[in-house]
Design a protein around this motif. Sequence first.
Motif, PDB file in Angstrom:
ATOM      1  N   PRO A 172       0.817  -1.213   0.000  1.00  0.00           N
ATOM      2  CA  PRO A 172       0.000   0.000   0.000  1.00  0.00           C
ATOM      3  C   PRO A 172       0.848   1.259   0.000  1.00  0.00           C
ATOM      4  N   MET A 173       0.324   2.295  -0.627  1.00  0.00           N
ATOM      5  CA  MET A 173       0.992   3.591  -0.566  1.00  0.00           C
ATOM      6  C   MET A 173       0.427   4.429   0.576  1.00  0.00           C
ATOM      7  N   MET A 174      -0.662   3.917   1.192  1.00  0.00           N
ATOM      8  CA  MET A 174      -1.244   4.610   2.338  1.00  0.00           C
ATOM      9  C   MET A 174      -1.956   3.581   3.217  1.00  0.00           C
ATOM     10  N   ARG A 175      -2.044   3.891   4.489  1.00  0.00           N
ATOM     11  CA  ARG A 175      -2.707   2.976   5.419  1.00  0.00           C
ATOM     12  C   ARG A 175      -3.503   3.764   6.440  1.00  0.00           C
ATOM     13  N   GLN A 176      -4.742   3.342   6.656  1.00  0.00           N
ATOM     14  CA  GLN A 176      -5.550   3.881   7.758  1.00  0.00           C
ATOM     15  C   GLN A 176      -5.375   2.909   8.919  1.00  0.00           C
ATOM     16  N   TRP A 177      -4.771   3.395   9.997  1.00  0.00           N
ATOM     17  CA  TRP A 177      -4.450   2.456  11.080  1.00  0.00           C
ATOM     18  C   TRP A 177      -5.271   2.686  12.346  1.00  0.00           C
ATOM     19  N   THR A 178      -6.056   3.742  12.402  1.00  0.00           N
ATOM     20  CA  THR A 178      -6.921   3.932  13.559  1.00  0.00           C
ATOM     21  C   THR A 178      -8.107   4.797  13.172  1.00  0.00           C
ATOM     22  N   ASN A 179      -9.213   4.625  13.895  1.00  0.00           N
ATOM     23  CA  ASN A 179     -10.370   5.502  13.698  1.00  0.00           C
ATOM     24  C   ASN A 179     -10.794   6.143  15.018  1.00  0.00           C
ATOM     25  N   LYS A 180      -9.885   6.181  15.979  1.00  0.00           N
ATOM     26  CA  LYS A 180     -10.170   6.766  17.289  1.00  0.00           C
ATOM     27  C   LYS A 180      -9.040   7.724  17.677  1.00  0.00           C
ATOM     28  N   PRO A 181      -9.337   8.992  17.980  1.00  0.00           N
ATOM     29  CA  PRO A 181     -10.642   9.641  17.888  1.00  0.00           C
ATOM     30  C   PRO A 181     -10.971  10.093  16.475  1.00  0.00           C
ATOM     31  N   TYR A 182      -9.976  10.088  15.591  1.00  0.00           N
ATOM     32  CA  TYR A 182     -10.194  10.457  14.206  1.00  0.00           C
ATOM     33  C   TYR A 182      -9.808   9.285  13.313  1.00  0.00           C
ATOM     34  N   ASP A 183     -10.215   9.358  12.036  1.00  0.00           N
ATOM     35  CA  ASP A 183      -9.730   8.399  11.045  1.00  0.00           C
ATOM     36  C   ASP A 183      -8.362   8.878  10.581  1.00  0.00           C
ATOM     37  N   LEU A 184      -7.305   8.275  11.100  1.00  0.00           N
ATOM     38  CA  LEU A 184      -5.948   8.729  10.818  1.00  0.00           C
ATOM     39  C   LEU A 184      -5.251   7.789   9.837  1.00  0.00           C
ATOM     40  N   ASP A 185      -4.441   8.389   8.989  1.00  0.00           N
ATOM     41  CA  ASP A 185      -3.803   7.656   7.908  1.00  0.00           C
ATOM     42  C   ASP A 185      -2.338   8.046   7.810  1.00  0.00           C
ATOM     43  N   VAL A 186      -1.535   7.100   7.323  1.00  0.00           N
ATOM     44  CA  VAL A 186      -0.144   7.396   7.010  1.00  0.00           C
ATOM     45  C   VAL A 186       0.062   7.172   5.517  1.00  0.00           C
ATOM     46  N   PHE A 187       0.676   8.139   4.859  1.00  0.00           N
ATOM     47  CA  PHE A 187       1.022   8.049   3.446  1.00  0.00           C
ATOM     48  C   PHE A 187       2.514   7.800   3.357  1.00  0.00           C
ATOM     49  N   PHE A 188       2.884   6.717   2.694  1.00  0.00           N
ATOM     50  CA  PHE A 188       4.286   6.325   2.626  1.00  0.00           C
ATOM     51  C   PHE A 188       4.970   7.023   1.443  1.00  0.00           C
ATOM     52  N   GLY A 189       5.054   8.318   1.522  1.00  0.00           N
ATOM     53  CA  GLY A 189       5.660   9.067   0.443  1.00  0.00           C
ATOM     54  C   GLY A 189       5.783  10.535   0.783  1.00  0.00           C
ATOM     55  N   SER A 190       6.265  11.299  -0.160  1.00  0.00           N
ATOM     56  CA  SER A 190       6.537  12.723   0.012  1.00  0.00           C
ATOM     57  C   SER A 190       5.414  13.553  -0.603  1.00  0.00           C
ATOM     58  N   PRO A 191       5.391  14.863  -0.346  1.00  0.00           N
ATOM     59  CA  PRO A 191       4.408  15.725  -1.022  1.00  0.00           C
ATOM     60  C   PRO A 191       4.478  15.621  -2.536  1.00  0.00           C
ATOM     61  N   SER A 192       5.678  15.521  -3.092  1.00  0.00           N
ATOM     62  CA  SER A 192       5.787  15.402  -4.545  1.00  0.00           C
ATOM     63  C   SER A 192       5.193  14.082  -5.033  1.00  0.00           C
ATOM     64  N   SER A 193       5.335  13.008  -4.242  1.00  0.00           N
ATOM     65  CA  SER A 193       4.707  11.735  -4.599  1.00  0.00           C
ATOM     66  C   SER A 193       3.196  11.876  -4.621  1.00  0.00           C
ATOM     67  N   TRP A 194       2.662  12.546  -3.602  1.00  0.00           N
ATOM     68  CA  TRP A 194       1.209  12.748  -3.516  1.00  0.00           C
ATOM     69  C   TRP A 194       0.697  13.464  -4.758  1.00  0.00           C
ATOM     70  N   ARG A 195       1.402  14.487  -5.173  1.00  0.00           N
ATOM     71  CA  ARG A 195       0.928  15.312  -6.303  1.00  0.00           C
ATOM     72  C   ARG A 195       0.977  14.580  -7.637  1.00  0.00           C
ATOM     73  N   THR A 196       1.707  13.474  -7.707  1.00  0.00           N
ATOM     74  CA  THR A 196       1.692  12.700  -8.953  1.00  0.00           C
ATOM     75  C   THR A 196       0.311  12.126  -9.233  1.00  0.00           C
ATOM     76  N   PHE A 197      -0.530  12.026  -8.215  1.00  0.00           N
ATOM     77  CA  PHE A 197      -1.892  11.498  -8.388  1.00  0.00           C
ATOM     78  C   PHE A 197      -2.831  12.541  -8.994  1.00  0.00           C
ATOM     79  N   TYR A 198      -2.368  13.761  -9.191  1.00  0.00           N
ATOM     80  CA  TYR A 198      -3.209  14.809  -9.741  1.00  0.00           C
ATOM     81  C   TYR A 198      -3.240  14.815 -11.270  1.00  0.00           C
ATOM     82  N   LYS A 199      -2.369  14.059 -11.899  1.00  0.00           N
ATOM     83  CA  LYS A 199      -2.240  14.095 -13.354  1.00  0.00           C
ATOM     84  C   LYS A 199      -3.513  13.588 -14.034  1.00  0.00           C
ATOM     85  N   LEU A 200      -4.029  14.395 -14.963  1.00  0.00           N
ATOM     86  CA  LEU A 200      -5.302  14.067 -15.611  1.00  0.00           C
ATOM     87  C   LEU A 200      -5.121  13.364 -16.956  1.00  0.00           C
ATOM     88  N   PHE A 201      -4.141  13.772 -17.732  1.00  0.00           N
ATOM     89  CA  PHE A 201      -4.007  13.253 -19.082  1.00  0.00           C
ATOM     90  C   PHE A 201      -2.565  12.846 -19.358  1.00  0.00           C
TER      91      PHE A 201
END
Length: 201
Positions: A172-201
Amino acid sequence: MQVEKRNMIGMDVSHHNKYFHKKVLGCWDFEIHKLSEGTTYVDPTVKEWWKTRNEDTLNGVYHYLNNSDAESQVFNAINLLQELNMAGKVMFVIDYEDITLEPSREKGVLKLIDFIKRFKLFYPSYQPVIYCNKTDRNAITRWCPNDIWRNWCLWLADYSDNSVSHEDIWKPMMRQWTNKPYDLDVFFGSPSSWRTFYKLF
Protein backbone atom coordinates in the motif's frame (compact mmCIF):
# COMPACT_ATOMS: atom_id res chain seq x y z
CA MET A 1 3.29 2.95 -8.79
CA GLN A 2 6.23 3.59 -6.46
CA VAL A 3 6.25 6.45 -3.98
CA GLU A 4 9.18 7.95 -2.13
CA LYS A 5 9.40 6.56 1.39
CA ARG A 6 8.82 9.57 3.57
CA ASN A 7 5.81 9.21 5.86
CA MET A 8 3.11 11.85 6.11
CA ILE A 9 0.15 11.78 8.50
CA GLY A 10 -3.37 12.87 7.62
CA MET A 11 -7.04 12.22 8.21
CA ASP A 12 -10.13 11.33 6.23
CA VAL A 13 -13.49 12.89 6.99
CA SER A 14 -17.13 13.04 5.97
CA HIS A 15 -20.37 14.31 7.46
CA HIS A 16 -20.03 11.57 10.11
CA ASN A 17 -17.11 13.34 11.80
CA LYS A 18 -17.35 16.89 10.48
CA TYR A 19 -17.23 18.45 13.95
CA PHE A 20 -13.97 16.69 14.75
CA HIS A 21 -12.66 17.85 11.41
CA LYS A 22 -13.49 21.52 12.05
CA LYS A 23 -11.47 21.43 15.28
CA VAL A 24 -8.32 20.18 13.56
CA LEU A 25 -8.65 21.66 10.05
CA GLY A 26 -5.23 22.26 8.57
CA CYS A 27 -3.31 20.38 11.28
CA TRP A 28 -2.28 17.48 9.02
CA ASP A 29 -0.06 16.87 6.03
CA PHE A 30 -3.12 15.81 4.03
CA GLU A 31 -6.91 15.65 4.25
CA ILE A 32 -9.25 13.33 2.36
CA HIS A 33 -12.97 14.12 2.26
CA LYS A 34 -15.96 12.09 1.11
CA LEU A 35 -17.19 13.44 -2.21
CA SER A 36 -19.99 11.19 -3.42
CA GLU A 37 -21.73 7.84 -3.17
CA GLY A 38 -23.67 5.81 -5.66
CA THR A 39 -25.44 7.56 -8.52
CA THR A 40 -26.79 10.73 -6.87
CA TYR A 41 -25.47 11.21 -3.34
CA VAL A 42 -23.24 14.18 -2.55
CA ASP A 43 -21.65 14.45 0.88
CA PRO A 44 -23.39 17.43 2.55
CA THR A 45 -20.15 18.88 3.92
CA VAL A 46 -17.80 18.51 0.95
CA LYS A 47 -18.54 21.88 -0.64
CA GLU A 48 -18.00 23.75 2.63
CA TRP A 49 -14.78 21.81 3.23
CA TRP A 50 -13.45 22.63 -0.23
CA LYS A 51 -14.12 26.35 0.25
CA THR A 52 -12.49 26.49 3.69
CA ARG A 53 -9.65 24.02 3.17
CA ASN A 54 -6.07 24.95 3.88
CA GLU A 55 -4.66 25.34 0.39
CA ASP A 56 -1.19 24.40 1.62
CA THR A 57 -2.51 20.99 2.67
CA LEU A 58 -2.47 18.06 0.25
CA ASN A 59 -6.03 17.00 -0.50
CA GLY A 60 -8.02 14.02 -1.68
CA VAL A 61 -11.66 13.00 -2.13
CA TYR A 62 -13.37 9.63 -2.28
CA HIS A 63 -16.36 8.12 -4.01
CA TYR A 64 -18.16 5.41 -2.03
CA LEU A 65 -18.79 2.69 -4.60
CA ASN A 66 -22.00 0.70 -4.22
CA ASN A 67 -23.89 -1.85 -6.32
CA SER A 68 -25.79 0.65 -8.48
CA ASP A 69 -25.01 1.31 -12.14
CA ALA A 70 -21.27 1.95 -12.62
CA GLU A 71 -21.68 4.44 -15.46
CA SER A 72 -24.10 6.58 -13.42
CA GLN A 73 -21.76 6.45 -10.43
CA VAL A 74 -18.88 7.69 -12.57
CA PHE A 75 -21.03 10.56 -13.85
CA ASN A 76 -21.93 11.49 -10.27
CA ALA A 77 -18.28 11.67 -9.21
CA ILE A 78 -17.03 13.34 -12.41
CA ASN A 79 -19.75 15.99 -12.36
CA LEU A 80 -18.79 16.97 -8.81
CA LEU A 81 -15.07 17.03 -9.58
CA GLN A 82 -15.79 19.39 -12.46
CA GLU A 83 -18.42 21.51 -10.69
CA LEU A 84 -16.10 22.15 -7.74
CA ASN A 85 -13.01 22.52 -9.94
CA MET A 86 -11.29 19.68 -8.08
CA ALA A 87 -10.05 17.56 -10.97
CA GLY A 88 -6.28 17.70 -11.06
CA LYS A 89 -6.12 19.26 -7.60
CA VAL A 90 -6.97 16.24 -5.43
CA MET A 91 -6.13 12.56 -5.13
CA PHE A 92 -9.21 10.59 -6.23
CA VAL A 93 -10.08 7.50 -4.15
CA ILE A 94 -12.61 4.70 -4.65
CA ASP A 95 -13.96 3.49 -1.30
CA TYR A 96 -14.41 -0.24 -1.88
CA GLU A 97 -16.25 -1.64 1.12
CA ASP A 98 -20.03 -1.41 0.65
CA ILE A 99 -21.68 -4.71 1.65
CA THR A 100 -24.29 -4.55 -1.14
CA LEU A 101 -21.39 -4.59 -3.58
CA GLU A 102 -20.11 -7.88 -2.09
CA PRO A 103 -16.52 -6.60 -2.28
CA SER A 104 -14.96 -9.91 -1.24
CA ARG A 105 -16.52 -11.72 -4.23
CA GLU A 106 -15.96 -11.67 -7.98
CA LYS A 107 -19.15 -9.67 -8.50
CA GLY A 108 -17.79 -6.75 -6.53
CA VAL A 109 -14.37 -6.84 -8.16
CA LEU A 110 -15.96 -6.71 -11.63
CA LYS A 111 -17.97 -3.64 -10.59
CA LEU A 112 -14.77 -1.99 -9.37
CA ILE A 113 -13.03 -2.74 -12.67
CA ASP A 114 -16.01 -1.37 -14.61
CA PHE A 115 -16.00 1.86 -12.59
CA ILE A 116 -12.27 2.40 -13.12
CA LYS A 117 -12.47 1.77 -16.87
CA ARG A 118 -15.34 4.25 -17.26
CA PHE A 119 -13.64 6.83 -15.03
CA LYS A 120 -10.47 6.69 -17.12
CA LEU A 121 -12.43 7.39 -20.29
CA PHE A 122 -12.76 10.93 -18.91
CA TYR A 123 -9.26 11.23 -17.43
CA PRO A 124 -6.88 8.63 -18.89
CA SER A 125 -3.98 9.41 -16.52
CA TYR A 126 -5.97 10.28 -13.39
CA GLN A 127 -5.08 7.19 -11.34
CA PRO A 128 -7.74 6.32 -8.73
CA VAL A 129 -6.56 4.92 -5.40
CA ILE A 130 -8.41 1.88 -4.02
CA TYR A 131 -9.43 2.00 -0.33
CA CYS A 132 -10.22 -1.42 1.13
CA ASN A 133 -9.46 -3.88 3.91
CA LYS A 134 -7.27 -6.97 3.67
CA THR A 135 -10.15 -9.35 2.90
CA ASP A 136 -11.34 -7.26 -0.02
CA ARG A 137 -7.77 -6.72 -1.16
CA ASN A 138 -7.37 -10.49 -1.40
CA ALA A 139 -10.52 -10.67 -3.53
CA ILE A 140 -9.14 -8.01 -5.88
CA THR A 141 -5.85 -9.83 -6.33
CA ARG A 142 -7.74 -13.08 -6.94
CA TRP A 143 -10.42 -11.92 -9.39
CA CYS A 144 -8.71 -9.19 -11.42
CA PRO A 145 -7.82 -10.54 -14.87
CA ASN A 146 -4.18 -10.30 -15.93
CA ASP A 147 -3.20 -8.94 -12.52
CA ILE A 148 -4.31 -5.43 -13.53
CA TRP A 149 -4.48 -4.59 -9.84
CA ARG A 150 -0.69 -4.29 -9.92
CA ASN A 151 -1.17 -1.00 -11.77
CA TRP A 152 -3.45 0.34 -9.04
CA CYS A 153 -2.47 2.05 -5.79
CA LEU A 154 -3.76 0.75 -2.49
CA TRP A 155 -4.97 2.61 0.58
CA LEU A 156 -5.26 -0.20 3.11
CA ALA A 157 -7.66 -0.12 6.05
CA ASP A 158 -5.82 -2.05 8.76
CA TYR A 159 -6.60 -1.62 12.45
CA SER A 160 -4.63 -4.65 13.64
CA ASP A 161 -2.26 -2.49 15.67
CA ASN A 162 -1.20 1.13 16.07
CA SER A 163 2.06 0.90 14.16
CA VAL A 164 2.50 2.41 10.72
CA SER A 165 4.05 -0.70 9.17
CA HIS A 166 3.36 -1.13 5.46
CA GLU A 167 4.62 -4.62 4.69
CA ASP A 168 2.02 -6.25 2.48
CA ILE A 169 1.74 -8.53 -0.57
CA TRP A 170 0.20 -5.61 -2.50
CA LYS A 171 2.29 -2.85 -1.04
CA PRO A 172 0.00 0.00 0.00
CA MET A 173 0.99 3.59 -0.57
CA MET A 174 -1.24 4.61 2.34
CA ARG A 175 -2.71 2.98 5.42
CA GLN A 176 -5.55 3.88 7.76
CA TRP A 177 -4.45 2.46 11.08
CA THR A 178 -6.92 3.93 13.56
CA ASN A 179 -10.37 5.50 13.70
CA LYS A 180 -10.17 6.77 17.29
CA PRO A 181 -10.64 9.64 17.89
CA TYR A 182 -10.19 10.46 14.21
CA ASP A 183 -9.73 8.40 11.04
CA LEU A 184 -5.95 8.73 10.82
CA ASP A 185 -3.80 7.66 7.91
CA VAL A 186 -0.14 7.40 7.01
CA PHE A 187 1.02 8.05 3.45
CA PHE A 188 4.29 6.33 2.63
CA GLY A 189 5.66 9.07 0.44
CA SER A 190 6.54 12.72 0.01
CA PRO A 191 4.41 15.73 -1.02
CA SER A 192 5.79 15.40 -4.54
CA SER A 193 4.71 11.74 -4.60
CA TRP A 194 1.21 12.75 -3.52
CA ARG A 195 0.93 15.31 -6.30
CA THR A 196 1.69 12.70 -8.95
CA PHE A 197 -1.89 11.50 -8.39
CA TYR A 198 -3.21 14.81 -9.74
CA LYS A 199 -2.24 14.10 -13.35
CA LEU A 200 -5.30 14.07 -15.61
CA PHE A 201 -4.01 13.25 -19.08
